[in-house]
Scaffold this motif. Structure first.
Motif, PDB file in Angstrom:
ATOM      1  N   ILE A  60       0.714  -1.353   0.095  1.00 50.54           N
ATOM      2  CA  ILE A  60       0.236  -0.063   0.146  1.00 50.54           C
ATOM      3  C   ILE A  60       0.964   1.444  -0.006  1.00 50.54           C
ATOM      4  N   ALA A  61       1.820   1.356   0.959  1.00 51.64           N
ATOM      5  CA  ALA A  61       2.562   2.463   1.369  1.00 51.64           C
ATOM      6  C   ALA A  61       3.475   2.715  -0.189  1.00 51.64           C
ATOM      7  N   ARG A  62       3.884   1.891  -0.669  1.00 49.37           N
ATOM      8  CA  ARG A  62       4.848   2.005  -1.783  1.00 49.37           C
ATOM      9  C   ARG A  62       4.222   2.113  -3.174  1.00 49.37           C
ATOM     10  N   SER A  63       3.139   1.206  -3.091  1.00 51.53           N
ATOM     11  CA  SER A  63       2.413   1.530  -4.584  1.00 51.53           C
ATOM     12  C   SER A  63       1.640   2.888  -4.609  1.00 51.53           C
ATOM     13  N   ILE A  64       1.249   3.516  -3.552  1.00 55.74           N
ATOM     14  CA  ILE A  64       0.943   4.856  -3.523  1.00 55.74           C
ATOM     15  C   ILE A  64       1.817   5.727  -4.102  1.00 55.74           C
ATOM     16  N   ASP A  65       3.299   5.498  -3.807  1.00 54.77           N
ATOM     17  CA  ASP A  65       4.156   6.635  -4.432  1.00 54.77           C
ATOM     18  C   ASP A  65       4.331   6.303  -6.116  1.00 54.77           C
ATOM     19  N   ARG A  66       4.296   5.012  -6.452  1.00 58.24           N
ATOM     20  CA  ARG A  66       4.410   4.582  -7.586  1.00 58.24           C
ATOM     21  C   ARG A  66       3.265   4.976  -8.732  1.00 58.24           C
ATOM     22  N   LEU A  67       1.862   4.857  -7.928  1.00 64.22           N
ATOM     23  CA  LEU A  67       0.666   5.493  -8.999  1.00 64.22           C
ATOM     24  C   LEU A  67       0.818   6.759  -8.873  1.00 64.22           C
ATOM     25  N   LEU A  68       1.192   7.449  -7.957  1.00 61.01           N
ATOM     26  CA  LEU A  68       1.126   9.139  -8.048  1.00 61.01           C
ATOM     27  C   LEU A  68       2.158   9.639  -8.872  1.00 61.01           C
ATOM     28  N   SER A  69       3.182   8.762  -8.884  1.00 53.62           N
ATOM     29  CA  SER A  69       4.457   9.367  -9.829  1.00 53.62           C
ATOM     30  C   SER A  69       3.846   9.169 -11.329  1.00 53.62           C
ATOM     31  N   ARG A 124      -2.096   9.355 -19.395  1.00 56.79           N
ATOM     32  CA  ARG A 124      -0.628   8.978 -18.485  1.00 56.79           C
ATOM     33  C   ARG A 124      -0.491   7.694 -18.811  1.00 56.79           C
ATOM     34  N   PRO A 125       0.683   7.259 -19.306  1.00 55.17           N
ATOM     35  CA  PRO A 125       1.261   5.973 -19.735  1.00 55.17           C
ATOM     36  C   PRO A 125       1.453   5.272 -18.358  1.00 55.17           C
ATOM     37  N   VAL A 126       1.578   4.082 -18.126  1.00 53.70           N
ATOM     38  CA  VAL A 126       1.741   3.346 -16.932  1.00 53.70           C
ATOM     39  C   VAL A 126       2.562   2.115 -17.286  1.00 53.70           C
ATOM     40  N   GLY A 127       3.743   2.197 -16.456  1.00 54.24           N
ATOM     41  CA  GLY A 127       4.495   0.917 -16.441  1.00 54.24           C
ATOM     42  C   GLY A 127       5.431   0.805 -17.719  1.00 54.24           C
ATOM     43  N   ALA A 128       6.321  -0.187 -17.682  1.00 50.32           N
ATOM     44  CA  ALA A 128       7.047  -0.395 -18.854  1.00 50.32           C
ATOM     45  C   ALA A 128       6.579  -0.767 -20.229  1.00 50.32           C
ATOM     46  N   LYS A 129       5.331  -1.074 -20.214  1.00 47.85           N
ATOM     47  CA  LYS A 129       4.405  -1.367 -21.524  1.00 47.85           C
ATOM     48  C   LYS A 129       3.622  -0.172 -21.758  1.00 47.85           C
ATOM     49  N   LEU A 130       4.055   0.859 -21.018  1.00 44.50           N
ATOM     50  CA  LEU A 130       3.057   2.248 -21.305  1.00 44.50           C
ATOM     51  C   LEU A 130       1.764   2.250 -21.635  1.00 44.50           C
ATOM     52  N   LEU A 131       1.139   1.383 -20.796  1.00 41.14           N
ATOM     53  CA  LEU A 131      -0.461   1.228 -20.897  1.00 41.14           C
ATOM     54  C   LEU A 131      -1.026   2.611 -20.722  1.00 41.14           C
ATOM     55  N   PRO A 132      -2.192   2.579 -21.378  1.00 43.32           N
ATOM     56  CA  PRO A 132      -2.992   3.900 -21.255  1.00 43.32           C
ATOM     57  C   PRO A 132      -3.994   4.180 -20.206  1.00 43.32           C
ATOM     58  N   THR A 133      -3.772   5.328 -19.676  1.00 47.83           N
ATOM     59  CA  THR A 133      -4.880   5.524 -18.688  1.00 47.83           C
ATOM     60  C   THR A 133      -5.007   7.021 -18.598  1.00 47.83           C
ATOM     61  N   THR A 134      -5.447   7.700 -17.522  1.00 43.80           N
ATOM     62  CA  THR A 134      -5.499   8.876 -17.319  1.00 43.80           C
ATOM     63  C   THR A 134      -5.241   9.529 -15.895  1.00 43.80           C
ATOM     64  N   VAL A 135      -4.927  10.810 -15.616  1.00 35.97           N
ATOM     65  CA  VAL A 135      -4.666  11.163 -14.195  1.00 35.97           C
ATOM     66  C   VAL A 135      -5.960  10.594 -13.345  1.00 35.97           C
ATOM     67  N   GLY A 136      -7.201  10.995 -13.838  1.00 36.81           N
ATOM     68  CA  GLY A 136      -8.169  10.605 -13.103  1.00 36.81           C
ATOM     69  C   GLY A 136      -8.310   8.713 -12.890  1.00 36.81           C
ATOM     70  N   GLY A 137      -8.106   8.218 -13.925  1.00 31.99           N
ATOM     71  CA  GLY A 137      -7.842   6.955 -13.836  1.00 31.99           C
ATOM     72  C   GLY A 137      -7.138   6.407 -12.759  1.00 31.99           C
ATOM     73  N   LEU A 138      -5.730   6.948 -12.816  1.00 32.86           N
ATOM     74  CA  LEU A 138      -4.772   6.786 -11.696  1.00 32.86           C
ATOM     75  C   LEU A 138      -5.087   7.020 -10.238  1.00 32.86           C
ATOM     76  N   LEU A 139      -5.742   8.259 -10.111  1.00 32.40           N
ATOM     77  CA  LEU A 139      -6.513   8.602  -8.802  1.00 32.40           C
ATOM     78  C   LEU A 139      -7.515   7.553  -8.183  1.00 32.40           C
ATOM     79  N   VAL A 140      -8.347   7.030  -9.159  1.00 31.75           N
ATOM     80  CA  VAL A 140      -9.419   6.054  -8.657  1.00 31.75           C
ATOM     81  C   VAL A 140      -8.854   4.832  -8.425  1.00 31.75           C
ATOM     82  N   HIS A 141      -7.578   4.479  -9.133  1.00 30.91           N
ATOM     83  CA  HIS A 141      -7.074   3.302  -9.038  1.00 30.91           C
ATOM     84  C   HIS A 141      -6.243   3.282  -7.657  1.00 30.91           C
ATOM     85  N   VAL A 142      -5.588   4.151  -7.278  1.00 26.75           N
ATOM     86  CA  VAL A 142      -4.952   4.437  -6.107  1.00 26.75           C
ATOM     87  C   VAL A 142      -5.705   4.088  -4.943  1.00 26.75           C
ATOM     88  N   ALA A 143      -7.110   4.711  -5.104  1.00 23.71           N
ATOM     89  CA  ALA A 143      -8.104   4.502  -3.962  1.00 23.71           C
ATOM     90  C   ALA A 143      -8.486   3.061  -3.814  1.00 23.71           C
TER      91      ALA A 143
END
Length: 165
Positions: A60-69, A124-143
């Motif tokens: 939880i602690a470390r993924s918050i940092d990664r997802l917000l990055s 926003r791209p995510v991960g090594a594969k640069l998968l597509p999402t958005t800032v909002g998608g990342l915020l919802v996902h981190v929650a």
């Protein structure tokens, strides 16, 4: 007491970031309520082969940092990748774990408040594969992601407690 999202707090924050902040508050409250009584050994225990409670709290602690990055438009750095690789280590201590969690939630809340809510649809791209999402998608996902691991930590805690005999 009502859950954080029903307390009428954080009304100065837009709805999506506010929901994430409330999820963080609930995560902190639930993890302290259910997991804080575990010993160091119990936090690292793997009942029935499950991953330990310590893993979920670290993750939880470390993924918050990664997802917000990612939400901030950044790639992960070497320290974040190294931290990811160390999440399953069986060396967690109670104080270290809960200190790391509290600090991550606090830093995460500051970062979330800095995100302009008018930019939630930005790609926003995510991960090594640069998968597509958005800032909002990342915020919802981190929650969502935070709450998923809180539930797993609580379930594993209940098993550890039941095995005490």
């Amino acid at each position: 007491m009502a859950e954080p999202w029903l307390r009428g707090t954080l009304t100065d924050v837009a709805a999506v970031p506010r929901a994430v902040l409330h999820a963080f508050e609930l995560a902190q409250e639930d993890l302290v309520r259910w997991c804080a009584e575990l010993s160091d050994a119990e936090l690292n225990e793997r009942p029935e082969g499950l991953v330990p409670v310590a893993f979920h709290i670290r993750h939880i602690a470390r993924s918050i940092d990664r997802l917000l990055s990612y939400a901030e438009g950044k790639r992960l750095d070497e320290s974040q990748i190294a931290a990811l690789k160390g999440e399953l280590k069986a060396d967690a201590t109670h104080d270290g774990l809960f200190t790391e969690l509290a600090a991550a939630l606090e830093r995460g809340a500051v970062r979330i408040r800095q995100i302009d809510a008018s930019r939630l649809e930005e790609a926003r791209p995510v991960g090594a594969k640069l998968l597509p999402t958005t800032v909002g998608g990342l915020l919802v996902h981190v929650a969502d992601h935070t709450q998923r691991h809180v539930g797993q930590a609580i379930t594993t805690t209940k098993i550890v407690i039941a095995r005490r005999g």
